[in-house]
Design an enzyme around this catalytic site. Structure first.
Site, PDB file in Angstrom:
ATOM      1  N   CYS A 137      -9.174  -9.847   1.412  1.00 14.73           N
ATOM      2  CA  CYS A 137      -8.015 -10.488   0.791  1.00 14.73           C
ATOM      3  C   CYS A 137      -7.533 -11.744   1.512  1.00 14.73           C
ATOM      4  O   CYS A 137      -6.598 -12.395   1.042  1.00 14.73           O
ATOM      5  CB  CYS A 137      -6.868  -9.490   0.675  1.00 14.73           C
ATOM      6  SG  CYS A 137      -7.285  -8.050  -0.323  1.00 14.73           S
ATOM      7  N   CYS A 457      -2.480  -8.906   4.974  1.00 17.65           N
ATOM      8  CA  CYS A 457      -3.399  -7.877   5.431  1.00 17.65           C
ATOM      9  C   CYS A 457      -4.714  -8.041   4.665  1.00 17.65           C
ATOM     10  O   CYS A 457      -4.787  -8.782   3.695  1.00 17.65           O
ATOM     11  CB  CYS A 457      -2.824  -6.488   5.172  1.00 17.65           C
ATOM     12  SG  CYS A 457      -2.469  -6.175   3.415  1.00 17.65           S
TER      13      CYS A 457
END
Length: 473
Positions: A137, A457
């Protein structure tokens, strides 16, 4: 770890109505913040002998729920649209860029170097090198910081970075046994060999392999991990639902006010022009409470409504040395300053990247939480955000897990994700990082702030944080 964290977090000064109070406070104060147009006078993070590297412009396609209007496209189509939007918005000559870097997570095998295919399709010179990176991500974060590195090293003066994700058509493979049989068939030299191989195929071999949204090292899905993390930090279902309502409400408000200026219109071939994100859903707490747990059943707290959704979309940013940008007549939006990457245990700390990266990047920049005017954190799950905020507000966690003397503290919610986040705007895995940085730059200009902090994250227990500084008006 879970029981220790839960016992510790119960003593944290966070009430069950925390998220609702923060949502109300941020909604009421955002107008006040947006009324400020004078950049605050703090020290600059410019360093003697180091190049100033700037964000000139950032764009993105509308982020759409997978399986909707983009469903018949390919990833490079979206990346190309973002690149063309960047060219149009900046009037950048197509041969003025030194390098192009794109991030993506689930790769289309036909366009494995999607950066190159999208660049050629967008009309960039075929003399411009391009490569694709992947870091879950934070893939487009990696694309941007790679651009910063090339410029800082003197290799380039102008780099386009971006990211793309296309969840409407993910690669689905045959089973491994079936793949081995098919490869052997292609090498078979006689009819007998072919018939023998065909005869070895069993019904079970025909079962396809779907791309797993699970950690390879732990075999646990990210949603399951988010549910465990929320439980470890004592984050209730109500807190998560309240934060999700806040995200969608702020995103809707920003969309209606025309604040999402990075979104470009895109004419989808054979379909209508798309000009805005389609995943924003403003709901009530009563509606949210009706949803059942999505991962840990029946007692989990993570639901489809308080999680980010599968999204198609692409983003692109123009990164330059300040000298080059000014020479070409551009007015940069922000300086790209310090950044860090972190990594920790992918089982129990999979989604705690912001907790670990935030104090590190602040330390590198010589700043404290109170110096930051704008926070843009990636919202994978409401429970993940809330758990990070509680971890950042815990001396115990800082001392026992991070080797620090005291907590870094939590971002004030009146500065946090005021134009919505991944829960509401959408999360194309490879493209979100550029959205975060561009949004932070736009908010700094709108709210009169000087420093913005972006954090996210990522799968594998990794994370990223970056400090940006508003360009003088």
């Amino acid at each position: 770890m879970a029981s220790m964290l839960l016992n510790s977090m119960r003593s944290c000064p966070v009430s069950p109505a925390w998220a609702a109070q923060c949502a109300a406070r941020s909604l009421s104060t955002s107008a006040h913040l947006q009324a400020q147009v004078q950049t605050k006078s703090k020290k600059s993070l410019a360093r003697p002998g180091m190049k100033n590297i700037v964000l000139v412009e950032g764009v993105r396609t509308p982020f759409l729920l997978s399986g909707t209007t983009y469903s018949d496209l390919m990833p490079h189509d979206l990346a190309r649209a973002a690149l063309q939007g960047l060219l149009h918005k900046t009037s950048l000559p197509k041969d003025a860029v030194d390098y192009i870097i794109y991030g993506t997570v689930i790769q289309e095998v036909k366009t494995s170097n999607v950066a190159r295919e999208a660049a050629l399709g967008a009309g960039f010179s075929d003399k411009i090198p391009a490569h694709t990176v992947t870091m879950a991500c934070i893939s487009s974060n990696q694309a941007m910081t790679s651009a910063v590195g090339l410029i800082a090293a003197g290799q380039c003066d102008a780099v386009v970075a971006g990211g793309v994700e296309f969840m409407s058509d993910v690669p689905i493979r045959h089973s491994r046994k079936m793949r081995k049989t098919m490869l052997s068939l292609s090498k078979a030299k006689s009819v007998g060999q072919r018939l023998s191989l065909i005869g070895s195929i069993r019904l079970a071999h025909l079962s396809p392999e779907l791309p797993a949204v699970a950690e390879f090292s732990t075999a646990e899905t990210m949603g399951h991990s988010a549910d465990r993390l929320a439980a470890a930090f004592g984050v209730s279902r109500v807190e998560q639902d309240e934060f999700a309502v806040r995200s969608h409400s702020l995103a809707k408000k920003a969309q209606d006010a025309g604040l999402l200026q990075d979104v470009i219109s895109f004419k989808v071939p054979g379909r209508d022009i798309v000009s805005q994100d389609n995943g924003i859903r403003v709901s009530t707490m009563a509606q949210m409470s009706k949803l059942k747990p999505a991962f840990i059943k029946p007692h989990g707290t993570v639901t489809a409504a308080n999680s980010s959704f599968l999204t198609d979309g692409a983003s692109a940013v123009l990164v330059m040395s300040e000298e080059k940008a000014l020479a070409m007549g551009y007015k940069p939006k922000a300086y790209l300053r310090d950044f860090v990457y972190v990594s920790q245990d992918p089982k129990d700390q999979l989604l705690l990247g912001p907790t670990y990266s935030t104090p590190k990047v602040l330390e590198r920049a010589g700043l404290s939480m109170s110096d930051i005017d704008v926070f843009e954190f990636h919202e994978a799950f409401a429970g993940q955000i809330m758990a990070n905020l509680k971890a950042m507000d815990s001396d115990w966690f800082a001392q026992n897990y991070m080797g620090k003397k005291s907590k870094v503290g939590t971002p004030p919610m009146e500065k946090f994700n005021l134009w919505g986040g991944s829960l509401s705007l959408g999360h194309p895995f490879g493209a979100t990082g550029c959205r975060l940085v561009t949004t932070a730059a736009h908010r700094l200009r709108k709210e009169g702030g000087q420093y913005g902090l972006v954090a996210a994250c990522a799968a594998g227990g990794q994370g990223h944080a970056m400090v940006i500084e508003a360009y003088p008006q």
